[in-house]
Enzyme design. Structure first.
Site, short mmCIF file in Angstrom:
data_model
loop_
_atom_site.label_atom_id
_atom_site.label_comp_id
_atom_site.label_asym_id
_atom_site.label_seq_id
_atom_site.Cartn_x
_atom_site.Cartn_y
_atom_site.Cartn_z
N ASP A 76 2.94 -10.87 3.89
CA ASP A 76 1.95 -12.13 4.19
C ASP A 76 2.85 -12.85 5.47
OD1 ASP A 76 0.32 -13.81 3.75
OD2 ASP A 76 1.51 -15.15 2.40
N HIS B 23 -2.11 -9.47 12.53
CA HIS B 23 -2.33 -8.18 11.46
C HIS B 23 -1.52 -6.87 12.44
CE1 HIS B 23 -4.13 -10.58 8.73
NE2 HIS B 23 -5.35 -10.90 9.61
N LEU C 238 9.21 9.65 -0.13
CA LEU C 238 8.70 8.17 -0.53
C LEU C 238 7.22 8.42 -1.03
CD1 LEU C 238 9.31 5.17 -0.55
CD2 LEU C 238 8.35 5.17 1.79
C1 IPE Z 1 -1.48 -11.86 -0.56
O1 IPE Z 1 -1.46 -12.97 0.70
C2 IPE Z 1 -2.55 -10.80 -0.22
C3 IPE Z 1 -1.69 -9.91 0.96
C4 IPE Z 1 -0.76 -9.87 1.45
C5 IPE Z 1 -2.34 -8.64 1.12
P1 IPE Z 1 -2.59 -13.90 0.66
O2 IPE Z 1 -2.49 -14.74 2.01
O3 IPE Z 1 -4.00 -13.34 0.45
O4 IPE Z 1 -2.23 -14.84 -0.56
P2 IPE Z 1 -2.41 -16.69 -0.58
O5 IPE Z 1 -3.85 -16.62 -0.26
O6 IPE Z 1 -1.58 -17.02 0.19
O7 IPE Z 1 -2.34 -16.67 -2.02
C1 IPE Z 2 -1.15 -10.92 5.35
O1 IPE Z 2 -1.27 -11.96 6.18
C2 IPE Z 2 -2.30 -10.10 5.46
C3 IPE Z 2 -3.38 -10.05 4.56
C4 IPE Z 2 -3.75 -10.97 3.48
C5 IPE Z 2 -4.49 -9.08 4.81
P1 IPE Z 2 -2.16 -13.30 6.07
O2 IPE Z 2 -3.51 -13.13 6.81
O3 IPE Z 2 -2.48 -13.96 4.86
O4 IPE Z 2 -1.22 -14.50 6.87
P2 IPE Z 2 -1.34 -15.86 6.85
O5 IPE Z 2 -0.79 -16.08 5.41
O6 IPE Z 2 -2.69 -16.61 6.78
O7 IPE Z 2 -0.35 -16.33 7.60
MG MG Z 3 -1.42 -15.04 3.60
#
Ligand code: IPE
Ligand code: IPE
Ligand code: MG
Length: 262
Positions: free
Chosen positions: A39, A56, A150
């Site tokens: 995240d 990303h 792995l």
């Molecule tokens: C969790 O992150 C999902 C992934 C990293 C794929 P999110 O960004 O979707 O979660 P929330 O919305 O902060 O809970």
């Molecule tokens: C995690 O990063 C990737 C996915 C959920 C696909 P985020 O896109 O949630 O990044 P933040 O949390 O908005 O910074």
């Molecule tokens: Mg996120």
């Protein structure tokens, strides 16, 4: 030992800090299964005045280096949360970018992952992914199916509640078809109907990005997992962070509800 560890993947030099951490880690008490909520990509990019998509893309580099490290250390299972059942709520553009990035990652990394014995698997409602993503996953599964290194488990269109719901439906169907008695339903039967059937539960969960929640990840499997949370955004997450997490994991006392003999 260090030679063995640095020799496998094609990558930059091991830093001094990393070296110290590598030497402090007890190789006999590594977590069998590490789960990571990848995240913070969007915030990482936005803080730099860049579009979320570049976050990303940068996040893929972290994934590459963490997969390498886990493979080199001999970790058995690494589960990475890449796309949740709730992430479809994001703008169409971002969802498409993520799906294309998945295909690009799999196609680009497949040879190297395969030559290092990594076995690729995915958990989630894969049938609902766009066709190019399903096809790239199939190519990766087929190529790596006999590997014994792995196990890289990608959580894609994954939701813990959806997983439990799917397990309930499968079990209910067995009962309805008279192939299972109600009194045969127990924890191990449920476990074997989850997407993670046959895998050990995660020993260590890592969530970067400063949020303190599990966001519908592995709800059943995390019952006794050790959590390691960090403010570092996923694109800034380096090998040393995972080594710190493992080192701290090794200092934890896991009681599973019981008592430790002193
Ligand atoms: C969790 O992150 C999902 C992934 C990293 C794929 P999110 O960004 O979707 O979660 P929330 O919305 O902060 O809970
Ligand atoms: C995690 O990063 C990737 C996915 C959920 C696909 P985020 O896109 O949630 O990044 P933040 O949390 O908005 O910074
Ligand atoms: Mg996120």
């Amino acid at each position: 030992m260090l030679k063995r560890i640095t020799g496998l993947f094609n990558r930059q030099k091991v830093t001094e800090d990393e070296n110290k951490l590598l030497q402090s880690i007890d190789r006999n008490r590594l977590p069998n299964h590490i789960a990571i909520i990848m995240d913070g990509n969007g915030r990482w990019a936005q803080r730099r005045g860049m579009p979320r998509s570049l976050g990303h893309r940068a996040g893929v580099e972290s994934l590459r280096s963490i997969v390498q490290l886990c493979s080199e250390l001999g970790i058995k299972v690494l589960t990475c949360y890449a796309f949740s059942t709730e992430n479809w709520k994001r703008p169409q553009e971002e969802v498409s970018f993520l799906m294309n990035l998945l295909v690009e990652y799999l196609d680009k990394e497949l040879e190297e992952l395969h030559s290092n014995g990594v076995k690729i698997n995915a958990i989630g409602r894969l049938a609902e992914l766009p066709q190019p993503a399903r096809e790239a996953l199939d190519r990766a599964f087929r190529k790596t199916e006999n590997n014994s290194g792995l196990l890289l488990n990608l959580a894609l269109n994954y939701g813990g509640r959806r997983e439990i719901t799917d397990a309930v439906v499968k079990i209910a169907r067995l009962v309805k078809d008279n192939r299972l008695e109600i009194n045969e339903i127990n924890e191990s039967l449920i476990k074997e109907h989850l997407y993670t059937a046959g895998m050990p539960d995660p020993d260590l969960l890592v969530r970067p990005s400063g949020d303190f929640r599990i966001s519908n990840f592995l709800l059943w499997q995390l019952a006794y997992t050790e959590f390691w949370l960090s403010d570092v955004m996923w694109p800034d997450f380096k090998r040393i962070h995972l080594l710190q997490a493992i080192l701290e994991f090794q200092c934890r006392e896991r009681r599973f509800g019981g008592l430790i003999k002193k």
